[in-house]
Write a protein that holds these residues in place. Sequence first.
Motif, PDB file in Angstrom:
ATOM      1  N   ALA A 207       3.771 -58.465  60.802  1.00 48.81           N
ATOM      2  CA  ALA A 207       2.484 -57.973  60.307  1.00 48.81           C
ATOM      3  C   ALA A 207       1.926 -58.973  59.300  1.00 48.81           C
ATOM      4  O   ALA A 207       0.930 -59.653  59.564  1.00 48.81           O
ATOM      5  CB  ALA A 207       2.653 -56.595  59.682  1.00 48.81           C
ATOM      6  N   ARG A 208       2.566 -59.120  58.153  1.00 49.07           N
ATOM      7  CA  ARG A 208       1.982 -59.944  57.090  1.00 49.07           C
ATOM      8  C   ARG A 208       1.968 -61.428  57.449  1.00 49.07           C
ATOM      9  O   ARG A 208       1.028 -62.142  57.080  1.00 49.07           O
ATOM     10  CB  ARG A 208       2.713 -59.677  55.772  1.00 49.07           C
ATOM     11  CG  ARG A 208       2.450 -58.259  55.259  1.00 49.07           C
ATOM     12  CD  ARG A 208       3.385 -57.861  54.165  1.00 49.07           C
ATOM     13  NE  ARG A 208       4.761 -57.763  54.634  1.00 49.07           N
ATOM     14  CZ  ARG A 208       5.784 -57.423  53.852  1.00 49.07           C
ATOM     15  NH1 ARG A 208       5.573 -57.141  52.585  1.00 49.07           N
ATOM     16  NH2 ARG A 208       7.012 -57.363  54.353  1.00 49.07           N
TER      17      ARG A 208
ATOM     18  N   SER B 297      10.508 -50.115  62.470  1.00 48.10           N
ATOM     19  CA  SER B 297       9.738 -50.442  61.272  1.00 48.10           C
ATOM     20  C   SER B 297      10.160 -49.457  60.206  1.00 48.10           C
ATOM     21  O   SER B 297      10.506 -48.327  60.499  1.00 48.10           O
ATOM     22  CB  SER B 297       8.250 -50.277  61.575  1.00 48.10           C
ATOM     23  OG  SER B 297       7.518 -50.108  60.386  1.00 48.10           O
TER      24      SER B 297
ATOM     25  N   GLY C 247       6.004 -49.512  56.257  1.00 52.08           N
ATOM     26  CA  GLY C 247       5.297 -49.958  55.051  1.00 52.08           C
ATOM     27  C   GLY C 247       3.799 -49.922  55.289  1.00 52.08           C
ATOM     28  O   GLY C 247       3.147 -50.947  55.422  1.00 52.08           O
ATOM     29  N   VAL C 248       3.242 -48.701  55.344  1.00 50.14           N
ATOM     30  CA  VAL C 248       1.873 -48.534  55.836  1.00 50.14           C
ATOM     31  C   VAL C 248       0.789 -48.738  54.780  1.00 50.14           C
ATOM     32  O   VAL C 248      -0.378 -48.805  55.102  1.00 50.14           O
ATOM     33  CB  VAL C 248       1.664 -47.149  56.494  1.00 50.14           C
ATOM     34  CG1 VAL C 248       2.411 -47.074  57.809  1.00 50.14           C
ATOM     35  CG2 VAL C 248       2.107 -46.043  55.563  1.00 50.14           C
TER      36      VAL C 248
ATOM     37  N   TYR D  59      14.941 -57.463  57.221  1.00 50.60           N
ATOM     38  CA  TYR D  59      15.729 -56.352  56.672  1.00 50.60           C
ATOM     39  C   TYR D  59      16.012 -55.218  57.669  1.00 50.60           C
ATOM     40  O   TYR D  59      16.939 -54.454  57.471  1.00 50.60           O
ATOM     41  CB  TYR D  59      15.097 -55.794  55.388  1.00 50.60           C
ATOM     42  CG  TYR D  59      13.646 -55.367  55.500  1.00 50.60           C
ATOM     43  CD1 TYR D  59      13.290 -54.131  56.016  1.00 50.60           C
ATOM     44  CD2 TYR D  59      12.625 -56.217  55.075  1.00 50.60           C
ATOM     45  CE1 TYR D  59      11.969 -53.752  56.131  1.00 50.60           C
ATOM     46  CE2 TYR D  59      11.292 -55.846  55.177  1.00 50.60           C
ATOM     47  CZ  TYR D  59      10.969 -54.614  55.697  1.00 50.60           C
ATOM     48  OH  TYR D  59       9.656 -54.243  55.810  1.00 50.60           O
TER      49      TYR D  59
ATOM     50  N   VAL E  31      10.615 -55.245  63.329  1.00 50.13           N
ATOM     51  CA  VAL E  31       9.648 -55.816  62.396  1.00 50.13           C
ATOM     52  C   VAL E  31      10.212 -55.709  60.990  1.00 50.13           C
ATOM     53  O   VAL E  31      11.067 -54.860  60.731  1.00 50.13           O
ATOM     54  CB  VAL E  31       8.279 -55.074  62.503  1.00 50.13           C
ATOM     55  CG1 VAL E  31       8.359 -53.650  61.984  1.00 50.13           C
ATOM     56  CG2 VAL E  31       7.174 -55.841  61.800  1.00 50.13           C
ATOM     57  N   GLY E  32       9.760 -56.535  60.088  1.00 45.91           N
ATOM     58  CA  GLY E  32      10.173 -56.440  58.681  1.00 45.91           C
ATOM     59  C   GLY E  32      10.643 -57.778  58.149  1.00 45.91           C
ATOM     60  O   GLY E  32      11.770 -58.173  58.387  1.00 45.91           O
ATOM     61  N   LEU E  33       9.732 -58.474  57.466  1.00 42.84           N
ATOM     62  CA  LEU E  33      10.008 -59.781  56.859  1.00 42.84           C
ATOM     63  C   LEU E  33      10.641 -60.769  57.841  1.00 42.84           C
ATOM     64  O   LEU E  33      11.637 -61.420  57.551  1.00 42.84           O
ATOM     65  CB  LEU E  33      10.851 -59.622  55.593  1.00 42.84           C
ATOM     66  CG  LEU E  33      10.452 -60.567  54.437  1.00 42.84           C
ATOM     67  CD1 LEU E  33       8.968 -60.458  54.095  1.00 42.84           C
ATOM     68  CD2 LEU E  33      11.269 -60.308  53.216  1.00 42.84           C
TER      69      LEU E  33
HETATM   70  C1  LIG Z   1      -2.216 -54.190  57.493  1.00 42.01           C
HETATM   71  C2  LIG Z   1      -0.952 -53.460  57.845  1.00 42.01           C
HETATM   72  C3  LIG Z   1      -1.026 -52.293  58.572  1.00 42.01           C
HETATM   73  C4  LIG Z   1       0.131 -51.580  58.928  1.00 42.01           C
HETATM   74  N1  LIG Z   1       0.021 -50.421  59.649  1.00 42.01           N
HETATM   75  C5  LIG Z   1       1.146 -49.750  60.005  1.00 42.01           C
HETATM   76  C6  LIG Z   1       1.044 -48.555  60.755  1.00 42.01           C
HETATM   77  O1  LIG Z   1      -0.033 -48.092  61.106  1.00 42.01           O
HETATM   78  N2  LIG Z   1       2.206 -47.910  61.088  1.00 42.01           N
HETATM   79  C7  LIG Z   1       3.438 -48.386  60.693  1.00 42.01           C
HETATM   80  O2  LIG Z   1       4.451 -47.762  61.006  1.00 42.01           O
HETATM   81  N3  LIG Z   1       3.547 -49.520  59.971  1.00 42.01           N
HETATM   82  C8  LIG Z   1       2.440 -50.211  59.616  1.00 42.01           C
HETATM   83  N4  LIG Z   1       2.550 -51.357  58.864  1.00 42.01           N
HETATM   84  C9  LIG Z   1       3.891 -51.795  58.420  1.00 42.01           C
HETATM   85  C10 LIG Z   1       4.447 -52.848  59.355  1.00 42.01           C
HETATM   86  O3  LIG Z   1       4.665 -52.276  60.645  1.00 42.01           O
HETATM   87  C11 LIG Z   1       5.772 -53.424  58.871  1.00 42.01           C
HETATM   88  O4  LIG Z   1       6.778 -52.400  58.835  1.00 42.01           O
HETATM   89  C12 LIG Z   1       5.708 -54.029  57.483  1.00 42.01           C
HETATM   90  O5  LIG Z   1       4.453 -54.665  57.229  1.00 42.01           O
HETATM   91  C13 LIG Z   1       6.839 -55.048  57.346  1.00 42.01           C
HETATM   92  O6  LIG Z   1       6.693 -56.067  58.306  1.00 42.01           O
HETATM   93  P1  LIG Z   1       6.141 -57.536  57.867  1.00 42.01           P
HETATM   94  O7  LIG Z   1       7.163 -58.086  56.886  1.00 42.01           O
HETATM   95  O8  LIG Z   1       6.069 -58.316  59.151  1.00 42.01           O
HETATM   96  O9  LIG Z   1       4.796 -57.362  57.226  1.00 42.01           O
HETATM   97  C14 LIG Z   1       1.412 -52.074  58.520  1.00 42.01           C
HETATM   98  C15 LIG Z   1       1.454 -53.273  57.786  1.00 42.01           C
HETATM   99  C16 LIG Z   1       0.299 -53.963  57.444  1.00 42.01           C
HETATM  100  C17 LIG Z   1       0.421 -55.245  56.648  1.00 42.01           C
END
Ligand SMILES: Cc1cc2nc3c(=O)[nH]c(=O)nc-3n(C[C@H](O)[C@H](O)[C@H](O)COP(=O)(O)O)c2cc1C
Length: 133
Positions: A91-92, A32, A35-36, A48, A67-69
């Motif tokens: 995540a999203r 990851s 993107g916290v 990405y 993870v990531g988009l």
């Molecule tokens: C609500 C939420 C909470 C997250 N909490 C964490 C976290 O605690 N630690 C972390 O490394 N990334 C966290 N992330 C980032 C995700 O792991 C991921 O890198 C980022 O959202 C991109 O993935 P996505 O495109 O599937 O959203 C969080 C993302 C969201 C949306």
Amino acid sequence: MHRRRHQRGNRARICDRFRLKQARISFYSSFSSGGVSAEARNPTGPGYNVPIAERVRRDSGITIRVVGLIVTPKQAEAIIAEGKADMVAMARAMLDDPHWGWHAARALGAEVKRPNQYLRSGPAVWPGAAMRD
Ligand SMILES: Cc1cc2nc3c(=O)[nH]c(=O)nc-3n(C[C@H](O)[C@H](O)[C@H](O)COP(=O)(O)O)c2cc1C
């Protein structure tokens, strides 16, 4: 000299993995960019982190989750099928559609078992499932 040290390092890593396997410990690394917060500006290209995860997986032999988009079922499936990662996470996309797993299974021609409370909205018994875009 440098090469020999590198080989010893590889051997040590292989032994470590063997021991982990013997001990039945599953070990993986999750990729990851962290993107916290809502203010974080992650890259905007689909998947990405996949090229980085693929390289680490290939070079280290460690089980990798990326993870990531990662958004669509076909995209997620291709990452696994092409051996770029061992697992995908989202995540999203999951926040947007908490039943992403069910919908992805259907899009890929499978069906997963649902809890009893949700059976009536399953594709086998609800014509509305076929009306989704
Ligand atoms: C609500 C939420 C909470 C997250 N909490 C964490 C976290 O605690 N630690 C972390 O490394 N990334 C966290 N992330 C980032 C995700 O792991 C991921 O890198 C980022 O959202 C991109 O993935 P996505 O495109 O599937 O959203 C969080 C993302 C969201 C949306």
